[in-house]
Design a protein around this motif. Structure first.
Motif, short mmCIF file in Angstrom:
data_model
loop_
_atom_site.label_atom_id
_atom_site.label_comp_id
_atom_site.label_asym_id
_atom_site.label_seq_id
_atom_site.Cartn_x
_atom_site.Cartn_y
_atom_site.Cartn_z
N VAL A 14 72.87 46.95 37.55
CA VAL A 14 73.08 46.51 38.94
C VAL A 14 71.92 46.88 39.86
N HIS A 15 70.86 47.45 39.32
CA HIS A 15 69.75 47.90 40.17
C HIS A 15 69.01 46.74 40.83
N ASP A 16 68.94 45.59 40.16
CA ASP A 16 68.31 44.43 40.78
C ASP A 16 69.08 44.01 42.03
N ASP A 17 70.41 44.04 41.96
CA ASP A 17 71.23 43.70 43.13
C ASP A 17 70.98 44.68 44.27
N LEU A 18 70.91 45.97 43.94
CA LEU A 18 70.68 46.98 44.97
C LEU A 18 69.29 46.84 45.59
N ASN A 19 68.30 46.55 44.77
CA ASN A 19 66.94 46.38 45.29
C ASN A 19 66.84 45.20 46.25
N LYS A 20 67.58 44.14 45.97
CA LYS A 20 67.59 42.98 46.88
C LYS A 20 68.23 43.35 48.22
N ILE A 21 69.34 44.06 48.16
CA ILE A 21 70.03 44.47 49.39
C ILE A 21 69.17 45.38 50.23
N MET A 22 68.41 46.27 49.57
CA MET A 22 67.64 47.29 50.27
C MET A 22 66.19 46.88 50.52
N SER A 23 65.85 45.63 50.29
CA SER A 23 64.44 45.19 50.33
C SER A 23 63.76 45.44 51.67
N LYS A 24 64.51 45.45 52.77
CA LYS A 24 63.92 45.63 54.09
C LYS A 24 64.23 47.01 54.69
N LYS A 25 64.75 47.92 53.86
CA LYS A 25 65.13 49.24 54.34
C LYS A 25 64.34 50.33 53.61
N LEU B 1 77.63 55.10 27.50
CA LEU B 1 78.73 54.21 27.87
C LEU B 1 78.49 53.55 29.22
N TYR B 2 78.05 54.31 30.21
CA TYR B 2 77.84 53.75 31.55
C TYR B 2 76.62 52.83 31.60
N SER B 3 75.65 53.06 30.74
CA SER B 3 74.44 52.24 30.78
C SER B 3 74.69 50.80 30.35
N GLN B 4 75.78 50.57 29.61
CA GLN B 4 76.08 49.20 29.15
C GLN B 4 77.33 48.65 29.81
N MET B 5 77.74 49.27 30.91
CA MET B 5 78.97 48.85 31.58
C MET B 5 78.69 47.71 32.55
N PRO B 6 79.51 46.65 32.58
CA PRO B 6 79.31 45.58 33.56
C PRO B 6 79.60 46.07 34.96
N ALA B 7 79.23 45.27 35.98
CA ALA B 7 79.51 45.64 37.37
C ALA B 7 80.99 45.94 37.54
N ASN B 8 81.29 46.94 38.35
CA ASN B 8 82.66 47.38 38.54
C ASN B 8 83.54 46.25 39.07
N MET B 9 84.72 46.07 38.45
CA MET B 9 85.68 45.05 38.85
C MET B 9 85.07 43.65 38.84
N SER B 10 84.27 43.35 37.81
CA SER B 10 83.58 42.07 37.73
C SER B 10 84.54 40.89 37.57
N GLU B 11 85.80 41.17 37.20
CA GLU B 11 86.78 40.10 37.04
C GLU B 11 87.38 39.67 38.38
N VAL B 12 87.11 40.42 39.44
CA VAL B 12 87.69 40.14 40.76
C VAL B 12 86.70 39.32 41.58
N PRO B 13 87.15 38.29 42.33
CA PRO B 13 86.25 37.47 43.14
C PRO B 13 85.46 38.31 44.14
N THR B 14 84.22 37.91 44.38
CA THR B 14 83.35 38.64 45.29
C THR B 14 83.96 38.77 46.68
N SER B 15 84.61 37.71 47.16
CA SER B 15 85.20 37.75 48.50
C SER B 15 86.24 38.84 48.62
#
Length: 276
Positions: free
Chosen positions: A144-155, A75-89
Motif C-alpha cells: 500500500v506504499h504507492d497509495d500512501l505516496n500519492k496521498i502525501m505527494s504534496k506534504k 505474513l503482513y508483507s503479503q497481506m492485501p489492503a485492509n478490508m479490501s472486500e468492502v467498497p471504498t465509499s
C-alpha cells in the motif's frame, strides 16, 4: 524453526495467571505454520485461532501463544489492503467517523504520526481538514506504499515500514498520534507505548480505535466474531483500554462507540457466517 511460535505473559501487566476463554478446534498453537499462512487472509474459512485467555489480574483478553516476529513480518508483507472486500465509499465513511472524534479533541496542528495507516483513508481527512506541518506514517505492508505516496505527494512526510522502529522520529516532537485498529495487532502494546511516549510532546493527543471484545456482536457470534482471528494477539474493551492507558499516566478525554459502514450484502454474508 518455522513452527516455533512465541510464548508470552500478559502483554499489559506481565502476569501469567490467566484462564482460557475462546478457542478453536484445532487451535492455532497446535497447527502447522504452513496451514496458518493459508488461513491468514480473508474471511469465511474454517476458523483456526490462537486460544484467547483472560488475564486474572488486568482482565485483558490475549493469546499466550502467538506468531514470532519473523513470522509476522512475512505474513503482513503479503497481506492485501485492509478490508479490501468492502467498497471504498463505505471505508471512507467509516474513517471519516473516526476522524470526527480526533477533530473533537485535537487542534489538528503540528506533527502527525499514524501507526498502520493502510491505504491512507484516515490520513486524507487530516490533509483536507487539518493543518499538520509534518506527517510520519509507519506502515508494514509494502503493497500500500504507492497509495500512501500519492496521498502525501504534496506534504512533508516520511513513510517507513518497520512498526518497531521509531528511532527516525525526533523525541518530544509529535502532537497527534493515531492508531486505527492497530493496538489489537501489536505483540507488545505496553513496550510500544513506552517507546512512543518518548516521541510525544507533553500536550500530545492520541486517538486509538480498537475492536470491543465486550460487544453485543461478540456475544451473538461467539467464536465466529470476526475479530477472533490470527491477526489479533489481544483484544480490548472500554475498561481494559482505559486501565491500559492509565498505567502510563495518560488522561482519558473520552471513550466512544464508533460506527462502521458496510455494503448490505457484505453484512448479510457475515451474519450468516457468524451464526454458522
Amino acid at each position: 524453526m518455522e513452527n516455533r511460535y512465541t510464548n508470552r505473559k500478559c502483554p499489559i501487566c506481565k502476569s501469567q495467571d490467566s484462564k482460557v476463554e475462546v478457542f478453536s478446534e484445532p487451535t492455532a498453537e497446535d497447527s502447522d505454520y504452513k496451514l496458518l499462512k493459508i488461513t491468514w487472509n480473508g474471511f469465511f474459512k474454517k476458523k483456526i485461532i490462537f486460544s484467547y485467555h483472560r488475564c486474572n489480574k488486568c482482565q485483558i483478553l490475549y493469546t499466550p501463544t502467538f506468531f514470532n516476529d519473523d513470522q509476522l513480518k512475512s505474513l503482513y508483507s503479503q497481506m492485501p489492503a485492509n478490508m479490501s472486500e468492502v467498497p471504498t465509499s463505505a471505508l471512507k465513511k467509516t474513517q471519516k467517523g473516526y476522524f470526527n472524534y480526533l477533530e473533537k479533541y485535537s487542534d489538528l496542528k503540528g506533527n502527525f504520526l499514524e501507526i498502520g495507516p493502510d491505504v491512507g483513508y484516515f490520513t486524507e481527512n487530516c490533509i483536507s481538514e487539518g493543518q499538520f506541518e509534518k506527517y510520519w506514517l509507519v506502515e508494514p505492508n509494502l503493497e500500500v506504499h504507492d497509495d500512501l505516496n500519492k496521498i502525501m505527494s504534496k506534504k512533508d512526510s516520511t513513510i517507513t515500514l518497520d512498526m518497531n522502529d521509531l528511532s527516525h522520529i525526533p523525541n518530544e516532537s509529535i502532537d497527534t498520534v493515531v492508531f486505527v485498529h492497530v493496538m489489537d495487532h501489536l505483540l507488545e502494546p505496553s513496550l510500544y507505548i513506552e517507546k512512543l511516549r518518548k516521541k510525544l510532546k507533553k500536550s500530545a493527543t492520541i486517538l486509538i480505535v480498537t475492536h470491543n471484545e465486550n460487544s453485543l456482536l461478540r456475544r451473538i457470534f461467539k467464536l465466529n466474531w470476526p475479530p477472533f482471528c490470527l491477526q489479533h494477539p489481544q483484544l480490548f474493551n472500554l475498561n481494559t483500554t482505559r486501565n491500559f492507558l492509565e498505567r502510563y499516566d495518560f488522561e482519558i478525554l473520552g471513550q466512544h462507540q464508533t460506527k462502521n459502514y458496510f455494503k448490505l450484502s457484505f453484512l448479510i454474508k457475515h451474519f450468516f457466517w457468524g451464526i454458522g
